[in-house]
Design an enzyme around this catalytic site. Structure first.
Site, mmCIF file in Angstrom:
data_model
loop_
_atom_site.group_PDB
_atom_site.id
_atom_site.type_symbol
_atom_site.label_atom_id
_atom_site.label_comp_id
_atom_site.label_asym_id
_atom_site.label_seq_id
_atom_site.Cartn_x
_atom_site.Cartn_y
_atom_site.Cartn_z
ATOM 1 N N THR A 1 11.944 26.851 -8.601
ATOM 2 C CA THR A 1 12.763 27.345 -9.602
ATOM 3 C C THR A 1 12.361 28.454 -10.676
ATOM 4 O OG1 THR A 1 13.910 26.647 -11.542
ATOM 5 C CG2 THR A 1 12.131 25.223 -10.976
ATOM 6 N N ASP A 2 12.975 29.284 -10.992
ATOM 7 C CA ASP A 2 12.738 30.356 -12.157
ATOM 8 C C ASP A 2 12.259 29.755 -13.670
ATOM 9 O OD1 ASP A 2 15.271 29.852 -12.784
ATOM 10 O OD2 ASP A 2 15.331 31.719 -13.509
ATOM 11 N N GLU A 3 12.562 28.646 -13.770
ATOM 12 C CA GLU A 3 12.508 27.610 -14.788
ATOM 13 C C GLU A 3 10.903 27.822 -15.086
ATOM 14 O OE1 GLU A 3 15.155 24.704 -15.807
ATOM 15 O OE2 GLU A 3 16.927 25.672 -14.701
ATOM 16 N N TYR B 1 11.157 18.720 -16.259
ATOM 17 C CA TYR B 1 11.562 19.311 -14.795
ATOM 18 C C TYR B 1 10.586 20.466 -14.413
ATOM 19 C CZ TYR B 1 14.307 21.993 -11.671
ATOM 20 O OH TYR B 1 14.448 22.564 -10.479
ATOM 21 N N LYS C 1 7.842 21.017 -11.665
ATOM 22 C CA LYS C 1 8.091 22.091 -10.473
ATOM 23 C C LYS C 1 7.232 22.920 -10.246
ATOM 24 C CE LYS C 1 11.229 22.653 -7.923
ATOM 25 N NZ LYS C 1 11.452 21.926 -6.723
HETATM 26 N N1 LIG Z 1 20.164 23.547 -8.485
HETATM 27 C C1 LIG Z 1 19.566 24.750 -8.920
HETATM 28 O O1 LIG Z 1 20.054 25.678 -9.672
HETATM 29 C C2 LIG Z 1 17.993 25.182 -8.242
HETATM 30 C C3 LIG Z 1 17.529 26.320 -8.622
HETATM 31 C C4 LIG Z 1 16.293 26.677 -8.166
HETATM 32 C C5 LIG Z 1 15.628 25.880 -7.458
HETATM 33 N N2 LIG Z 1 16.210 24.672 -7.356
HETATM 34 C C6 LIG Z 1 15.247 23.503 -6.491
HETATM 35 O O2 LIG Z 1 15.899 23.199 -5.321
HETATM 36 C C7 LIG Z 1 15.822 21.937 -4.746
HETATM 37 C C8 LIG Z 1 17.258 21.215 -4.525
HETATM 38 O O3 LIG Z 1 17.868 21.479 -5.817
HETATM 39 P P1 LIG Z 1 19.606 20.607 -5.874
HETATM 40 O O4 LIG Z 1 20.287 21.432 -6.838
HETATM 41 O O5 LIG Z 1 20.061 20.835 -4.371
HETATM 42 O O6 LIG Z 1 19.033 19.179 -6.105
HETATM 43 P P2 LIG Z 1 19.876 17.853 -5.930
HETATM 44 O O7 LIG Z 1 19.653 16.933 -7.127
HETATM 45 O O8 LIG Z 1 21.375 18.220 -5.772
HETATM 46 O O9 LIG Z 1 19.388 17.057 -4.582
HETATM 47 C C9 LIG Z 1 18.175 16.528 -4.341
HETATM 48 C C10 LIG Z 1 17.862 15.923 -3.159
HETATM 49 O O10 LIG Z 1 16.652 15.406 -3.093
HETATM 50 C C11 LIG Z 1 16.918 14.012 -2.511
HETATM 51 N N3 LIG Z 1 15.719 13.452 -3.258
HETATM 52 C C12 LIG Z 1 15.382 13.069 -4.289
HETATM 53 N N4 LIG Z 1 14.119 12.285 -4.437
HETATM 54 C C13 LIG Z 1 13.731 12.041 -3.308
HETATM 55 C C14 LIG Z 1 12.877 11.394 -2.436
HETATM 56 N N5 LIG Z 1 11.764 10.900 -3.294
HETATM 57 N N6 LIG Z 1 12.478 11.624 -1.164
HETATM 58 C C15 LIG Z 1 13.563 12.145 -0.365
HETATM 59 N N7 LIG Z 1 14.796 12.768 -0.939
HETATM 60 C C16 LIG Z 1 14.700 12.792 -2.267
HETATM 61 C C17 LIG Z 1 18.037 13.496 -3.432
HETATM 62 O O11 LIG Z 1 18.807 12.146 -2.838
HETATM 63 C C18 LIG Z 1 19.070 14.816 -3.130
HETATM 64 O O12 LIG Z 1 19.672 14.631 -1.694
HETATM 65 C C19 LIG Z 1 15.065 21.158 -5.922
HETATM 66 O O13 LIG Z 1 13.727 21.392 -5.414
HETATM 67 C C20 LIG Z 1 15.249 21.989 -7.404
HETATM 68 O O14 LIG Z 1 14.147 22.041 -8.076
HETATM 69 C C21 LIG Z 1 17.244 24.165 -7.719
#
Ligand SMILES: NC(=O)c1ccc[n+]([C@@H]2O[C@H](COP(=O)([O-])OP(=O)(O)OC[C@H]3O[C@@H](n4cnc5c(N)ncnc54)[C@H](O)[C@@H]3O)[C@@H](O)[C@H]2O)c1
Length: 347
Positions: free
Chosen positions: A128-130, A153, A157
Site C-alpha cells: 500500500t502507498d500508506e 496497519y 504493511k
Molecule cells: N483496499 C485498498 O484500497 C488497498 C490498497 C492498496 C493495497 N491494499 C492491500 O491489498 C490487499 C488486499 O486488500 P483488500 O482491500 O482486498 O482486503 P480485504 O480485507 O477485502 O481482504 C483480505 C482477505 O484476506 C483474508 N485473510 C485475512 N487474514 C488471513 C489469513 N491469516 N490467512 C488467509 N487469509 C486471510 C481475508 O479473509 C480476506 O479475504 C491487502 O494486503 C491490502 O493491504 C489494499
C-alpha cells in the site's frame, strides 16, 4: 501465455477476488489456487462466478501456518499475496496485534514456505502507498522515498514489504512489491469509505464524514490495480518496488467524493453527518509517483466519475451481496466505531 499455477492468498477479499476473476478470464493457461482464511472480510460470494472452473481451487488456509501452506506452495509457479488485515480503523483500536500477526507474520510464513518448498517461484507482495505516510502537496514520493507509516496497519504493511525484499536479498528469491493507492469498486466490504457511504445512503442512514472531509486519497478502480499486478508478474524486476496509483487531477477530497456519491443517488447533502476531530492514524493526503510502472506500459484506464457512477449502480443492484454483511460482526464494529448500531436497528 505459458501455463502457470498461481497461488493467490486472500482471494476471497475485495482486491484478491477481482484479481482471481480477471486472471482466469484473461489467461487461459492460468490455474488459480486461492488460499483464504475467510475472516470477516473474506466472502466466497466474491468468487462464485469462477468456483466451478476446472482451473480454480479454493482452500481455507491461514497464511500464518507454514505447514498448511506447504502442499500448495510446492506446486505453484507464482504467489500473489493479498491476505491481510486491511482496515485502518480496526488497527487503531485494541486489534493492532492481529495486524502484526497477519500482515507481518503471514508474509513471513508464506515467504519462508516458498524458500523451503518452492524457491524458484515468483512472489508479489501486494502493498500500500500508506507506508509513505502523510504526503505534503504537491509531493508524490517515488519508490525510494523514506517509509513513514502512521497507523499500525501501514506500519505492519511496511514491515511486510521489508521482509519480502529481505528474502530477495538474503536468499535470492524472486520477489517484487507493489504499493497501490486506495481502491474502489464492486465487492468491497462496506466498512471502507466508498461502499460504506453508498450502502448507508441506500439504507437511509447518515454518512459519517470525518475530519471535515478534507483528506485526499488517490482513488484507483480495483480493475486498474489488478491489471497493474498482472503486468508486474510478467514484466516487473525482482527486488524492485512499484508504486501504483491514479494520479488524479485535480485531486479529490473525501467531501468531494461524498458529494459525487450523493449526486449519483440524487440525495441531498443533509445525510452527511460531520464527525469532529481527526481519526487517529489517518493521514491527510496520499499521492505517489507512478513513473516506474508507467514506463513498463501500465496506466489507469478507468475514469473516476464514471467509475463512481458504475460503483454506485453496482451496490444499488447487488443488495443481496451487501445487506447480509451489515449485520453480526459488522454491527459490533459499526457500533464501536460510529455508535450507530441503534440506527441500523431502526431500518
Ligand atoms: N483496499 C485498498 O484500497 C488497498 C490498497 C492498496 C493495497 N491494499 C492491500 O491489498 C490487499 C488486499 O486488500 P483488500 O482491500 O482486498 O482486503 P480485504 O480485507 O477485502 O481482504 C483480505 C482477505 O484476506 C483474508 N485473510 C485475512 N487474514 C488471513 C489469513 N491469516 N490467512 C488467509 N487469509 C486471510 C481475508 O479473509 C480476506 O479475504 C491487502 O494486503 C491490502 O493491504 C489494499
Amino acid at each position: 501465455m505459458a501455463d502457470r499455477r498461481v497461488l493467490v492468498t486472500g482471494g476471497c477479499g475485495f482486491i484478491g477476488s477481482c484479481f482471481v476473476r480477471m486472471l482466469l478470464d484473461r489467461d487461459p493457461g492460468a490455474e488459480v489456487m486461492n488460499l483464504d482464511l475467510l475472516t470477516y472480510a473474506g466472502n466466497p460470494a466474491n468468487v462464485a462466478s469462477v468456483e466451478r472452473s476446472s482451473r480454480y481451487t479454493f482452500a481455507r488456509v491461514d497464511v500464518r501456518e507454514i505447514a498448511s501452506l506447504k502442499p500448495w506452495v510446492e506446486q505453484c509457479d507464482v504467489i500473489v499475496h493479498f491476505a491481510a488485515e486491511s482496515h485502518v480503523d480496526r488497527s487503531t483500536s485494541e486489534n493492532a496485534g492481529s495486524f502484526v500477526e497477519t500482515n507481518v507474520g503471514g508474509t513471513f510464513a508464506i515467504l519462508e514456505a516458498m524458500r523451503r518448498y518452492q524457491p524458484e517461484a515468483r512472489f508479489l507482495q501486494v502493498g500500500t502507498d500508506e507506508v509513505y505516510g502523510d504526503v505534503e502537496a504537491p509531493q508524490a514520493p517515488d519508490e525510494m522515498a523514506l517509509l513513514r507509516p502512521s497507523s499500525p496497519y501501514s506500519a505492519s504493511k511496511a514491515a511486510a514489504d521489508h521482509i519480502a525484499l529481505s528474502f530477495e536479498r538474503t536468499h535470492g528469491l524472486d520477489v517484487l512489491v507493489s504499493r497501490c493507492t486506495n481502491n474502489y469498486g464492486p465487492y468491497q466490504y462496506p466498512e471502507k469509505m466508498i461502499p460504506l457511504f453508498i450502502t448507508n445512503a441506500l439504507e437511509g442512514l447518515p454518512l459519517p464524514l470525518y475530519d471535515g472531509g478534507t483528506q485526499i486519497r488517490d482513488w484507483l478502480r480495483v480493475e486498474d490495480h489488478c491489471e497493474a499486478i498482472l503486468l508486474l508478474l510478467d514484466s516487473g524486476a525482482s527486488g524492485e518496488v512499484y508504486n501504483v496509483g491514479a494520479n488524479q487531477e485535480p485531486e479529490k477530497t473525501n467531501a468531494e467524493v461524498t458529494q459525487m456519491i450523493l449526486d449519483c443517488l440524487g440525495h441531498s447533502e443533509s445525510v452527511v453527518e460531520p464527525r469532529l476531530g481527526l481519526r487517529p492514524g489517518h493521514d491527510q493526503r496520499y499521492a505517489v509517483s507512478t513513473e516506474k510502472i508507467r514506463a513498463l506500459g501500465w496506466k489507469p484506464r478507468r475514469d473516476f466519475s464514471e467509475g463512481i457512477e458504475e460503483t454506485v449502480r453496482w451496490y444499488s443492484d447487488h443488495r443481496t451481496w451487501w445487506m447480509p454483511l451489515k449485520s453480526g460482526e459488522y454491527r459490533a464494529f459499526y457500533d464501536a466505531q460510529y455508535g450507530r448500531a441503534a440506527e441500523i436497528d431502526k431500518v
